[in-house]
Design a protein around this motif. Sequence first.
Motif, PDB file in Angstrom:
ATOM      1  N   LEU A 122      18.233   9.561   5.735  1.00 46.99           N
ATOM      2  CA  LEU A 122      19.509   9.685   5.022  1.00 46.99           C
ATOM      3  C   LEU A 122      19.682  11.082   4.462  1.00 46.99           C
ATOM      4  O   LEU A 122      20.743  11.707   4.613  1.00 46.99           O
ATOM      5  N   SER A 159      23.936   7.319   8.050  1.00 47.34           N
ATOM      6  CA  SER A 159      24.872   7.241   6.924  1.00 47.34           C
ATOM      7  C   SER A 159      24.302   6.329   5.841  1.00 47.34           C
ATOM      8  O   SER A 159      23.296   5.630   6.060  1.00 47.34           O
ATOM      9  N   ARG A 160      25.000   6.337   4.673  1.00 42.46           N
ATOM     10  CA  ARG A 160      24.562   5.486   3.582  1.00 42.46           C
ATOM     11  C   ARG A 160      24.669   4.009   3.973  1.00 42.46           C
ATOM     12  O   ARG A 160      23.801   3.206   3.626  1.00 42.46           O
ATOM     13  N   THR A 161      25.718   3.688   4.707  1.00 43.17           N
ATOM     14  CA  THR A 161      25.898   2.302   5.133  1.00 43.17           C
ATOM     15  C   THR A 161      24.760   1.867   6.048  1.00 43.17           C
ATOM     16  O   THR A 161      24.196   0.770   5.909  1.00 43.17           O
ATOM     17  N   GLU A 162      24.431   2.738   6.991  1.00 44.41           N
ATOM     18  CA  GLU A 162      23.328   2.428   7.898  1.00 44.41           C
ATOM     19  C   GLU A 162      22.009   2.280   7.129  1.00 44.41           C
ATOM     20  O   GLU A 162      21.182   1.409   7.435  1.00 44.41           O
ATOM     21  N   TYR A 163      21.839   3.132   6.141  1.00 49.43           N
ATOM     22  CA  TYR A 163      20.624   3.068   5.320  1.00 49.43           C
ATOM     23  C   TYR A 163      20.546   1.722   4.613  1.00 49.43           C
ATOM     24  O   TYR A 163      19.515   1.032   4.642  1.00 49.43           O
ATOM     25  N   ASP A 164      21.651   1.327   3.949  1.00 49.85           N
ATOM     26  CA  ASP A 164      21.655   0.075   3.190  1.00 49.85           C
ATOM     27  C   ASP A 164      21.413  -1.122   4.103  1.00 49.85           C
ATOM     28  O   ASP A 164      20.668  -2.051   3.748  1.00 49.85           O
ATOM     29  N   GLU A 165      22.038  -1.131   5.270  1.00 46.29           N
ATOM     30  CA  GLU A 165      21.866  -2.248   6.187  1.00 46.29           C
ATOM     31  C   GLU A 165      20.416  -2.343   6.691  1.00 46.29           C
ATOM     32  O   GLU A 165      19.861  -3.446   6.831  1.00 46.29           O
ATOM     33  N   GLN A 202      17.695  -5.422   6.083  1.00 49.63           N
ATOM     34  CA  GLN A 202      17.318  -6.251   7.235  1.00 49.63           C
ATOM     35  C   GLN A 202      15.906  -6.802   7.072  1.00 49.63           C
ATOM     36  O   GLN A 202      14.953  -6.088   6.731  1.00 49.63           O
TER      37      GLN A 202
END
Length: 920
Positions: free
Chosen positions: A302, A308-314, A318
Motif C-alpha cells: 500500500l 489501493s486502500r480498498t484492495e488492502y482492506d479487502e 479475507q
Amino acid sequence: MSDYNNHNSIYENSDYPSRRQAPSRERQPDGSGAPRKRKRKRRRPPIWAAIVILFKVLGTFLLIGLCTGALLACFAAVYINEVIVPQADLSMDDFPLGENSVMYYQDKETGQYKEMTTLLSVTSQIWVDYEEMPEDLINATVAIEDKRFWTHPGVDWRGTARAVVRMFTGGEISGGSTITQQLIKNMTQYNETTVKRKIIEIIRALRFTQNNSKDDTIERYLNIIPLGSGCEGVGAAALEYFGKPVSELTLAECASLVGITNNPSKYGPYSVSRSQGVNTDEIWDARQWNKYRQEVILWQMLEQGMISRTEYDEAVAQELNFVRAQGEGGEEQIYTWYEETVISDVRQAMEDNFGWSDQRINEILSRGGLRIYTCYDPDAQSIVDTVYTNRANLNYTAKDGQQLQSAIAVINNETHDLVAIAGQFGEKTLNFGSNYANDGHRPPGSSFKPLSVYSPALEFGKVNPYTVLDDYPYRMMGSKAWPLNSGTTRYRGLVPLYEALKRSLNTAAVRIMSDYINPEESFKFVQERYHIDLEPGRMVYGEWKTDIDVAPMSMGGLTNGVNARDMAEAFSTFPNGGMYTASRTFTKVTQLVNGQEVTLLENNTVSEPAIKATTAYYMNTMLQGVFSEGGTGARQGGIRGQHAAGKTGTTSDNFDRWFVGYTPYYTAAVWTGYERNVKIKADNNPALALWKLVMAELHNGLPDKDYPDPGGRRTIVYCQDSGLLANEWCALDPRGSRSATGSVFPEDYPENIHCTVHTEESTLTVCLDCPVLKEDGTSTGLYYQAGPYCPEDRQKQICYPNYEREQLGSATADDNGWRYEKASAYGPCTLHTEPPVTEPDPLDPSNPGTTTNPTNPTNPSDPWGIWTDPGSTSNPGSTGNPGSTGNTGTTDPGYSTDPSTSDPPDVPISPSPPLDNMVG
C-alpha cells in the motif's frame, strides 16, 4: 719526531692555555680562576613557522596514508582479480533448474528404457514460468524483499553502505541483500558470514544483472525459495497450502505465501512452533504469525503504491483457508529401497566428481532435468520385496518387544549390477532412514573368515585345501582354553583345511592367523583386495579398539562392523574368478540442456584382480562344502540343482546371524539381528533361511553351471593327518587308512614330502584278543600290545599318528586317544601268558592234537583258547570284567579312574563359558 709531535709537546709542557680552553676574563665569586658560563636570551619562533611544521607533519601522515592506501589498493585489486573474480562469474546456465529428474530401467524383453520414478528429493518443487505468476505475487515479493529491485544494478548501494557502517561499528555483517543477491546465495549455497562472501556476492550480482533480465531473475528466485513443509518455490507451496495453482492465488494468499520465506518454521501454516506475539503477552501459533507477516507485506504494498486502500482492506479481511490442519503435513513420496540406493549412489558420484554441496545436489536431483539410467531388475526386486514384507518369513520377537530385523543385497555376477536390495524387514515407511544393507555396521562373525583368513593364506601360498590344522585350543586365556568353537565345547583334533572351513572351526582360523599369516597382513589384504573399511585403532568408551589383532581378523569381531552390500561385493570375487568389481545401481546420468541429453556421469564397471584364479577356485570348491554333511549349512541345505556356496556367521552372544552365499549367477548377503542387541533364539540360521527363499526363486528355471576352472591341477594322494603325500604307514592307522585323493595346482604339490605323522617308529604290534574297553564294556577300537605268547594269527601291525599336543587346561580332542603317545601306554596283552600246548584228540587218534588254553586246562571243549568265565576270580589273568574288584591281574588305562589316560569321547568335559570376543 715530527714537527707535529713537537708542536703538541710544547703545549703539553707549558702554561699556555689550550686552544680548547678560552682564557677567563673574570674570576668566580670564590676567587678561583674557573670561567663562568654566559647566559643567552631565548627567542620564540614566529607563528608561521609552527604552521609550517604542522603542515609538514600532516603532509607526512597524508603521504604515508596515500602510499599505504595505494599499496593496499594494489593488493586488493590483485586479490579481487585473481581470487574473487574467478569465483564471481555466474550464469543461469551453471544452474539449469526447472525440469524434474527421472529414473529409468531397461525392459528385459524389448531392451527399451521405461520410466521408473520421478525424483522429488527431500523437497517438492513445481516450476512456474514468469507469465503464470500473478502480478500481486511479484509486487508482494518486491515490496518486502527489495523495493528498488527494478531500478538498481543488482546491488542496492544504500543498503550496502548501511551494512558496511554496521560492520565498522561492531555490528553484524549482514543486510543490504537484494533479490538478486539472495538468488545467488540460494543457487550457490555460499553462506559464509565474511567480508569475502559479501564482496563475491556483490560482484556476482552486478555481473548477473548485466547478463540476465529482471524478469528472469525474479522468476528464478520465486521458484527456489524455501517455503516450509518440504516445498521449494511458489508452485509447490501454492498447492500444498491453498490447493490451487499459483495463477489462481488471490492478493491475500500471495502476501501470505511470500511471507513464509523469511522464516518457514515460524510463518509456515503447518508449523507447530509457538512464541510470544508482537506487543502482547499472548503466545501466537504459526498461523497467527503468518497473518501478522501477511499484513506487514500488504502495508508495504500500500505504501509503495502497488495496491489501493480498498484492495488492502479487502485482503486483510479475507480469511485464509489452508487445505490441511495445523501440524499436518502432506503425504511424502516414499522411495523404494532400490530407488533410495540409486539416489545415494548418484549423490556420492556428484560429490566425488564435482565437489558440489549437499544443497546443490538436492536441487539438481529434484529439478535439474536429470535422466538416471538404473540397473534395476524388477523381477529380482519383486522377489526380495515379497520375501521381506512377509513377517511369517522372519517371525521372531525379543522379550523387549523388538521384532527381528534383516537386510539383503543381491548382485548379478555377470554384470556386477546390484539388482535388488532391502535395508530392513517389513514395509518401508520412511525415506533415508536406517538402511542396514547400505549403511549397517554389524560384526560379520565367521562369515568374515573366507575374506580375512582362508583366501589370504591360500593367496600367499602358505596353505592348500589339504593342509592339516589342529582343532584344539591355541592358548590359555586366564584359566580358560581359547578359543572355543561356536555352539560346542568339542574339539576334533587334526582336520584338513577344507574341513575346518566347512565346519567354521574358530581354532583352525586362529592357527592360520597366528602361524601362517598375521593380523597386519590380513588387515591390509581385506582393505586393499576387498575394499572393506576396517578400524586401525581408536578409543571406544575409554578403551582402545583395533581390528589389527588375531581375534577380530580371524573370527570377525570387528570394531565398526560391515554392511550387507560390502559383503556381497567381496564374496562376488570368488565366482568371478578372483576379480573384484564394485556393484553399481546406475549406468549413466544425463541432463536435459535445450531439449538435448548431455552426459553428466558415466558409471562403467571397473574390475581389478583381487586374488589369483587358483585361489578363487579353491574357495569356490571349499565353500560348497558348507552345504555338505558336517557343514554349518548342511541342515538347511543349499539350492536344488545349483552349485551353491557360502558361509554362515554368528557373533558373540548370538546377537547377529549372517549368511553370504552365491552361485555362478548371483551373490547375496543377508544379515539378521535386532536393532538393539538381543540374543537371537532360533532353531536354525534365519539369515540362511531368507537367503534360500530369495535365491531359490531367483534361480527358478536357470540351468546349472559350474564356476570358472583355470585347469592344470595335479592329483594328490595325501594323508588326512599331515596333509603330505601318503606313505605305506598311513594305511595302518587304527581308524582305517588315512590316505585320501584330491587335486592341487602344481605350486601347491608337496614334491617328495611324505607323511611325518605315520612312520615306522610309531608302529605297534597289538593283540586282537586284548581290546581296550570303555566303562560300559564296549570297545574303544584300541588294543593292548601283543605279548610273546600271543598267537601270530591274532596279532596285527598298527601305525598310530605321532604328533605333539600341549595339554591346555581340561581341553581334549576326539583323536587324542589314537595318538601314539596314548596308544603306546597300553602295555602288553596279559591274556596269553604261557606257550600253547598240543595234545592228541582222544576221539580221533589220527588227529595230532589241538591247541588248548593253558590257563584253563579243565575245559577241553575250548579248542581255540577262549576263556569261558572271563569274570571268574579263578582266572586271575582275565581282563574280561574290568569293573570287577576281584580282577586284580590287570588294569585298563582307558578307565575313568585314570583320567590321564581316559578315552576322551566318554569322559565329560566341563564346558568353558564363551569369551566376549568369541564368534563363530
